[in-house]
Design a protein around this motif. Structure first.
Motif, PDB file in Angstrom:
ATOM      1  N   PHE A   1      51.801  28.111 -98.413  1.00  0.00           N
ATOM      2  CA  PHE A   1      51.833  28.845 -99.680  1.00  0.00           C
ATOM      3  C   PHE A   1      52.191  30.312 -99.448  1.00  0.00           C
ATOM      4  O   PHE A   1      52.999  30.878-100.164  1.00  0.00           O
ATOM      5  N   SER A   2      51.585  30.883 -98.409  1.00  0.00           N
ATOM      6  CA  SER A   2      51.878  32.296 -98.126  1.00  0.00           C
ATOM      7  C   SER A   2      53.342  32.482 -97.738  1.00  0.00           C
ATOM      8  O   SER A   2      53.969  33.473 -98.102  1.00  0.00           O
TER       9      SER A   2
ATOM     10  N   SER B   1      55.443  32.096-100.881  1.00  0.00           N
ATOM     11  CA  SER B   1      55.308  33.328-101.672  1.00  0.00           C
ATOM     12  C   SER B   1      56.230  34.407-101.119  1.00  0.00           C
ATOM     13  O   SER B   1      56.888  35.115-101.875  1.00  0.00           O
TER      14      SER B   1
ATOM     15  N   TRP C   1      44.081  22.005 -95.931  1.00  0.00           N
ATOM     16  CA  TRP C   1      43.938  23.227 -96.736  1.00  0.00           C
ATOM     17  C   TRP C   1      44.530  24.426 -96.003  1.00  0.00           C
ATOM     18  O   TRP C   1      45.252  25.224 -96.578  1.00  0.00           O
ATOM     19  N   LYS C   2      44.191  24.474 -94.711  1.00  0.00           N
ATOM     20  CA  LYS C   2      44.695  25.589 -93.898  1.00  0.00           C
ATOM     21  C   LYS C   2      46.213  25.587 -93.878  1.00  0.00           C
ATOM     22  O   LYS C   2      46.856  26.614 -94.055  1.00  0.00           O
ATOM     23  N   THR C   3      46.795  24.366 -93.662  1.00  0.00           N
ATOM     24  CA  THR C   3      48.254  24.227 -93.620  1.00  0.00           C
ATOM     25  C   THR C   3      48.854  24.616 -94.959  1.00  0.00           C
ATOM     26  O   THR C   3      49.846  25.341 -95.027  1.00  0.00           O
ATOM     27  N   ALA C   4      48.212  24.118 -96.042  1.00  0.00           N
ATOM     28  CA  ALA C   4      48.715  24.399 -97.393  1.00  0.00           C
ATOM     29  C   ALA C   4      48.700  25.898 -97.673  1.00  0.00           C
ATOM     30  O   ALA C   4      49.656  26.443 -98.231  1.00  0.00           O
ATOM     31  N   LEU C   5      47.617  26.543 -97.256  1.00  0.00           N
ATOM     32  CA  LEU C   5      47.501  27.986 -97.488  1.00  0.00           C
ATOM     33  C   LEU C   5      48.577  28.751 -96.715  1.00  0.00           C
ATOM     34  O   LEU C   5      49.179  29.690 -97.239  1.00  0.00           O
ATOM     35  N   LYS C   6      48.796  28.298 -95.459  1.00  0.00           N
ATOM     36  CA  LYS C   6      49.824  28.947 -94.635  1.00  0.00           C
ATOM     37  C   LYS C   6      51.190  28.793 -95.294  1.00  0.00           C
ATOM     38  O   LYS C   6      51.966  29.733 -95.399  1.00  0.00           O
TER      39      LYS C   6
ATOM     40  N   LYS D   1      40.079  19.997 -94.315  1.00  0.00           N
ATOM     41  CA  LYS D   1      40.007  21.413 -93.937  1.00  0.00           C
ATOM     42  C   LYS D   1      41.338  21.865 -93.319  1.00  0.00           C
ATOM     43  O   LYS D   1      41.875  22.918 -93.647  1.00  0.00           O
TER      44      LYS D   1
END
Lengths: 184, 252
Positions: free
Chosen positions: B79-80, B83, B72-77, B69
């Motif tokens: 990724f943003s 981007s 995922w949070k780190t990856a999403l951060k 979990k």
């Protein structure tokens, strides 16, 4: 640095979980076994209860206090009652869709006199455990309806109905007692 | 309902909540009392050891789940952020492309080449282009093309265009007067000239019949010669156009 702190936090959570289990595993199992009278089912009940408690670990401040002990018992007791009802193919009371009367009037009529607190203390014992427990979870442990639903593996709708009936029943018991005193 | 009644209602609600909270606390207390009674008795049922294994596994899984979990949070951060950086780089590249002439010309050359079968476009920035061209600067691949040998004084080639069977040469002078010479190499070409409300006369170009049209200050001379059709357009003098038309020679 942040990652290091997160690791420490995880390690703390793990230790907290282990400590919680070691402290209350016997209580949990004994409560479940007393209700279910089944060695295997009691283990399932403890496991399910433990999973639900794990998800609310952050809300448990002190493992070694009576408040936490009562909380753990409430969860395992209700999970066990659910399993018992399912095994006996009992229809859950909450599944019956009926119109619930408003308890407002009963509250209004009730005078909070000097000994009302002692009455509450004794009358709560007369409630079914799942009724008294849901009152505890809602008003003493301050869990939301959704959180209670997840803790007890029931639907939020069931939580609301059970809670309403529990309050209604408690107020009724208190009112009965008062009526009795009046007639004497 | 007046404000006082509402206030009373709120207080009543609070009292009810307090009463229920008290009831909840009493229930918790009762549970503890019951458990204490139970504690005094010896355990009738032995504690299952396999439950320890199950819960231990559960705790390990819980750790893993939490780690996933968190990842995922780190990856999403991340990724943003990536981007955002990509977006900034993209915008910067676009700005660079449109502002730096060297890059712009190269970039557009690339685009133009994709369509080379159909067209060839002059990419010089004409505003800044002090370089002027004569006939020798015409594209090397232009073979069997008729070119006017006479170019009026002060005019120079400013642009050349090549379509499938059409070659166009633009001439201009410092007074912003233009002459456009077009050669249609398809013998079946049907030239259509707008003659509505225009003056037009027949003219002779090297023994071939042509048409001179004047409309809105623009002169057009159109004629056929061998297998090609030609037109010359200009906002300058019509005599110049006829002289130019008569001077066309085949470049081999």
């Amino acid at each position: 640095m942040l990652l290091f702190l997160a690791t420490i936090k995880d390690e703390n959570s793990k230790k907290k979980l282990e400590a919680l289990y070691l402290k209350y595993k016997k209580d949990m199992f004994n409560v479940a076994y007393r209700i279910l009278d089944d060695y295997q089912l009691a283990q399932d009940a403890v496991q399910t209860a433990f999973i639900n408690i794990m998800d609310n670990l952050d809300k448990i401040e002190n493992i070694y206090c009576n408040k936490t002990r009562a909380f753990v018992i409430i969860i395992v007791r209700n999970i066990s009652i659910n399993l018992y009802k399912k095994r006996k193919k009992h229809i859950l009371l909450e599944d019956i869709d009926d119109t619930l009367p408003d308890d407002k009037q009963m509250i209004d009529e009730m005078i909070i006199d000097a000994d009302i607190l002692s009455k509450i203390s004794s009358k709560i014992r007369e409630l079914r455990p799942d009724y008294s427990d849901i009152i505890s979870l809602k008003y003493f442990y301050h869990y939301s309806d959704d959180e209670i639903a997840r803790l007890l593996n029931i639907t939020p709708g069931n939580v609301r109905v059970r809670l309403h009936r529990a309050k209604q029943r408690l107020i009724m018991l208190l009112s009965e007692d008062r009526e009795l005193t009046k007639s004497e | 309902m007046n404000d006082l009644s509402m206030q009373k209602e709120k207080v009543m609600e609070k009292m009810k909540e307090a009463m229920l909270e008290y009831a909840g606390a009493c229930n918790a207390e009762n549970i503890i009392k019951e458990m204490r009674v139970d504690d005094k008795f010896e355990e009738q049922v032995s504690f299952p050891q396999e439950l320890d294994k199950r819960i231990k596994k559960l705790i390990t899984q819980y750790e893993r789940k939490k780690y996933i979990k968190k990842s995922w949070k780190t990856a999403l951060k991340l990724f943003s952020k990536v981007s955002a950086v990509f977006f900034v780089v993209f915008i910067s590249f676009t700005v660079l492309l449109t502002n730096v002439q060297a890059v712009r010309v190269k970039f557009f050359n690339f685009l133009i080449q994709i369509e080379k079968e159909f067209t060839s476009i002059d990419l010089k920035d004409r505003k800044e282009d002090n370089y002027t061209r004569d006939v020798s600067d015409l594209p090397m691949e232009w073979e069997n093309v008729y070119i006017p040998e006479f170019i009026p004084e002060g005019y120079q080639i400013s642009k050349v265009e090549s379509l499938v069977n059409t070659k166009i040469i633009h001439y201009s002078n410092e007074e912003n007067q233009i002459i456009i010479f077009t050669q249609y190499q398809d013998e079946n070409t049907n030239l259509r000239i707008d003659t509505e409300n225009a003056k037009f006369d027949k003219v002779d170009i090297n023994g071939f019949e042509g048409l001179l049209v004047e409309k809105n200050g623009m002169f057009t001379v159109a004629w056929h010669y061998n297998d090609s059709a030609f037109s010359l357009m200009s906002n300058a003098d019509k005599g110049i156009l006829i002289k130019m038309a008569e001077s066309i020679k085949l470049r081999k």
